[in-house]
Scaffold this active site. Sequence first.
Site, PDB file in Angstrom:
ATOM      1  N   GLU A   1       5.574   0.840   1.524  1.00  0.00           N
ATOM      2  CA  GLU A   1       5.216   0.114   0.300  1.00  0.00           C
ATOM      3  C   GLU A   1       3.923   0.622  -0.338  1.00  0.00           C
ATOM      4  O   GLU A   1       3.862   0.839  -1.542  1.00  0.00           O
ATOM      5  CB  GLU A   1       5.155  -1.392   0.560  1.00  0.00           C
ATOM      6  CG  GLU A   1       6.504  -2.012   0.958  1.00  0.00           C
ATOM      7  CD  GLU A   1       7.632  -1.762  -0.055  1.00  0.00           C
ATOM      8  OE1 GLU A   1       7.355  -1.307  -1.181  1.00  0.00           O
ATOM      9  OE2 GLU A   1       8.804  -2.009   0.303  1.00  0.00           O
TER      10      GLU A   1
ATOM     11  N   HIS B   1       9.793   2.607  -8.876  1.00  0.00           N
ATOM     12  CA  HIS B   1       9.416   2.217  -7.515  1.00  0.00           C
ATOM     13  C   HIS B   1      10.626   2.268  -6.573  1.00  0.00           C
ATOM     14  O   HIS B   1      10.572   2.889  -5.508  1.00  0.00           O
ATOM     15  CB  HIS B   1       8.795   0.816  -7.548  1.00  0.00           C
ATOM     16  CG  HIS B   1       8.366   0.290  -6.221  1.00  0.00           C
ATOM     17  ND1 HIS B   1       7.066   0.388  -5.767  1.00  0.00           N
ATOM     18  CD2 HIS B   1       9.061  -0.329  -5.236  1.00  0.00           C
ATOM     19  CE1 HIS B   1       6.988  -0.153  -4.564  1.00  0.00           C
ATOM     20  NE2 HIS B   1       8.186  -0.594  -4.212  1.00  0.00           N
ATOM     21  N   GLU B   2      11.704   1.622  -6.980  1.00  0.00           N
ATOM     22  CA  GLU B   2      12.884   1.588  -6.099  1.00  0.00           C
ATOM     23  C   GLU B   2      13.469   2.986  -5.924  1.00  0.00           C
ATOM     24  O   GLU B   2      13.910   3.358  -4.845  1.00  0.00           O
ATOM     25  CB  GLU B   2      13.952   0.630  -6.638  1.00  0.00           C
ATOM     26  CG  GLU B   2      13.474  -0.791  -6.901  1.00  0.00           C
ATOM     27  CD  GLU B   2      12.668  -1.403  -5.775  1.00  0.00           C
ATOM     28  OE1 GLU B   2      12.961  -1.109  -4.598  1.00  0.00           O
ATOM     29  OE2 GLU B   2      11.727  -2.168  -6.059  1.00  0.00           O
TER      30      GLU B   2
ATOM     31  N   HIS C   1      11.538   4.993  -3.401  1.00  0.00           N
ATOM     32  CA  HIS C   1      11.817   4.592  -2.017  1.00  0.00           C
ATOM     33  C   HIS C   1      12.898   5.461  -1.372  1.00  0.00           C
ATOM     34  O   HIS C   1      12.999   5.504  -0.155  1.00  0.00           O
ATOM     35  CB  HIS C   1      12.292   3.137  -1.967  1.00  0.00           C
ATOM     36  CG  HIS C   1      11.198   2.129  -1.770  1.00  0.00           C
ATOM     37  ND1 HIS C   1      10.171   2.291  -0.864  1.00  0.00           N
ATOM     38  CD2 HIS C   1      10.985   0.906  -2.339  1.00  0.00           C
ATOM     39  CE1 HIS C   1       9.381   1.222  -0.891  1.00  0.00           C
ATOM     40  NE2 HIS C   1       9.843   0.371  -1.784  1.00  0.00           N
TER      41      HIS C   1
HETATM   42  N1  PHE Z   1      11.391  -3.600  -0.639  1.00  0.00           N
HETATM   43  C1  PHE Z   1      11.366  -4.203  -1.936  1.00  0.00           C
HETATM   44  C2  PHE Z   1      10.446  -3.356  -2.808  1.00  0.00           C
HETATM   45  O1  PHE Z   1       9.328  -3.111  -2.481  1.00  0.00           O
HETATM   46  C3  PHE Z   1      10.850  -5.591  -1.987  1.00  0.00           C
HETATM   47  C4  PHE Z   1      11.695  -6.610  -1.298  1.00  0.00           C
HETATM   48  C5  PHE Z   1      11.315  -7.101  -0.060  1.00  0.00           C
HETATM   49  C6  PHE Z   1      12.839  -7.089  -1.894  1.00  0.00           C
HETATM   50  C7  PHE Z   1      12.073  -8.055   0.585  1.00  0.00           C
HETATM   51  C8  PHE Z   1      13.580  -8.054  -1.263  1.00  0.00           C
HETATM   52  C9  PHE Z   1      13.206  -8.531  -0.036  1.00  0.00           C
HETATM   53  O2  PHE Z   1      10.788  -2.901  -3.825  1.00  0.00           O
HETATM   54 ZN    ZN Z   2       8.797  -1.278  -2.416  1.00  0.00          ZN
END
Ligand code: PHE
Ligand code: ZN
Length: 868
Positions: A320, A297-298, A301
């Site tokens: 997301e 997932h990360e 992104h």
């Molecule tokens: N953006 C991160 C994710 O979806 C989630 C996240 C949001 C982490 C806010 C920390 C603070 O993987």
């Molecule tokens: Zn995310």
Amino acid sequence: MQPKAKFRKDYRQPDFTVTDIYLDFQLDPQDTLVTSKLNIQRQNGTATHLRLDGHSFELISVKLNTQPFTQFQQTSDALILEIPVSYEQFELEIQTRLNPAQNTSLQGLYQSGDGICTQCEAEGFRQITYMLDRPDVLAKYRTKLTACKQKYPFLLSNGNRIAQGDLEDGRHWVEWEDPFFKPSYLFAVVAGDFDLLKDTFITMSGREVALEIYVDRGNLDRATWAMESLKRSMKWDEERFGLEYDLDIYMIVAVDFFNMGAMENKGLNIFNSKFVLANPQTATDEDYMGVESVIAHEYFHNWTGNRITCRDWFQLSLKEGLTVFRDQEFTSDLWSRSAKRIEDVRFLRTHQFAEDASPMAHPIRPEKVIEMNNFYTVTVYEKGAEVIRMLHTLLGENKFQEGMKLYVAENDGKAATCEDFVSAMERASGLDLAQFRRWYSQSGTPELTISDDYDEKHQIYRLHVSQYTPPTADQVEKVNLHIPLKVALYGENGQKIHLKYELSSVSDVLDVIHEHQTFEFHSVTQRPVPALLCDFSAPVRLDYNYTPAQLMTLVKFAENDFVRWDALQTLYFNELRTNLQRYQQAQPLRFSTELLEVLTLVLENANKETELTALTLSLPKETEFAESFKLIDPVGIAVAREFMQKTIAEALKERLLVCYNYNKLTNYQVVAEDMAKRALRNVCLSYLAFTDVGNGLVHKHYHNADNMTDMLAALNAATKAQLPCREQLLYDFENKWHQDGLVMDKWFNLQATRPDENVLELVQNLLEHRSFNFKNPNRVRALIGSFATQNPKAFHAIDGSGYRFLVDILMKLNDTNPQVAARIVEPLIKLSRYDTQRQTLMRRGLERLKGIDNLAPDLFEKIEKALK
Ligand code: PHE
Ligand code: ZN
């Protein structure tokens, strides 16, 4: 002062933007000095004031174009500077002082264990220094970190390491430069002492990328699975989406103190250690899968989130929803597609449907937000992914990928909106998505009511479909949606019926667009059994009056594993519903012979389809059952469910034992076939625990286990069935693992979900346990969160003791970590689903909370909605 709401419709482009940032951190746990040099560019010729976000630090100095500057006003959360309209471009230099060790909110710059790290999404950067802290301000970052070399041998930030050196006082410094424009929420810093796992990846164009995973000292053997997962993710994104990594280095740091799962900071992901660390002794099969999907997932992104980011936070689902869809596809391609789908649908139906029915209901693209942290929700993430999945179903893989290419080409390097995405999909496919767009603005769970008729004479079968979306807390008026409804028809003996209109084949995905619609199928030679909403083709509730015989046909014959699983779910739900009614009317409970017959059949075929059997055999949890009721009876559901579990166990004991013995493994390996066997064997154990062989079997299972999956399965069976051996096993486990927080979270969870009458007292005592730490969100979730969400019978005790306990905890958490507090309050704000006696008690608790001084906006937003 009441916190103020922001509205999506109020979006305005910023008057100024930041093009370059130079950050200098003199790091110290108690006293960190940050110097920020911002290159600022005017965007609006007439603006006279520049408003920078910032709070929770001490302001030391401000300079404009290198000269001390005083023409500003400081408020509780901003710095408002007077800028002459003749200034097109200028440099601001701001110095701030921070105390990371005292920052328990885990946002901004904070201490985790012996290290220091940041968390900036959504609005954490403004806790470090003043900034235009909004995702549509994209800047290039250069960052210099200076700290004690012995305590913090590693100094990390985004991008490439461009210089480093030692100072005479024992400190050292490293300078980083990120060549990509990014919003402030993707900025990151880490300082600490770690073990480092290194590897490389060759991208599709032949570039070598350095891969680095940083973990606490001594944990190196727990990092290999994460590294393998990362390489698989990088490869998959190239193969399926044609997307290649863009920097020369990719770093992941595991920290123990983290509010969420993980964070996709450019080139420097920071992870909750729960989603990095895994070895057979400490992690379950489920944990292994969790690590792999969060790593993926990360990583995903990097394109869907970083290269293309969000214009404003109302667009959060743009990154997301799409990234969840991508990680789901990744897991489906690598493991079992049907198993992954079953797991995701189960999660969505339980948690997202509950959110739609709660005071926090919102569309995947919210219209109104008080605290952004409250919108990292199952709706934005998981329903957001379902909306992307529906697009994928409507377009097909090829057109969907063309849409992706167009989306990337048009928006790379920009801050985009959900509309930009849908528009790219629309133009690439030629489909009209006008009505489909409503999924972005309408909240709530649509209900599809379906009936059918069969015209034997003309061999025509008809499905009559109606859609209706009940009003939600945020939105009363609803409109018709474009709902893809996937169907299949089966003959009595299980043969699949080809779908035809007149003489031509027709798609198995029906476009439901009106309130009432009839779909006609021709050349149907016998009354068919319909499989409806196959693969959960849309996030809706289905209402079709299946007979047990029809459901049996589907369980036996459907080609699609999801359909078979889903048919059995319906049987379980009907069984529970009937017995709950009997319980409420003080009648004896009875188990239907049909269901036992189906389960016998399922067990007979167990060895042919191990994984699916494990999934279909496990009874839905109490909370899953609860979601199908408007008015929830937590005690009745627990009683009826336990009756079902015991009856199945007694009736099928011999078969369960055979299956249990058959699926024994000799050594532990993380491979699909073995994981399926363990899952099936452990489901059998969970039933057998309720029979006379339970205590001996579970005790042996625990002591023979060479891995955490089996060990935990034994502990779970022992506690749920309240076996005599349970205290001794729990004691043994605690004794062995008390120094390992992540492993102890499993133990805390078990304790908090015990069916014992005195569970609340046990939980209260565990707040003093040597492994518990109120400042660590993982521990808080494992003990307190589990009690409130996974032990409904105890949490909803009719004397209100569960509610009082939670409110007491929340009053403390409000001050230390409001973001976590706002997560833990969730079960309490869903009060409208309970009887008036419970509602009154829950309301009283919420009112007590509302009355405290300094109520954080996170809690304020939810409580306010719940008390309306
Ligand atoms: N953006 C991160 C994710 O979806 C989630 C996240 C949001 C982490 C806010 C920390 C603070 O993987
Ligand atoms: Zn995310």
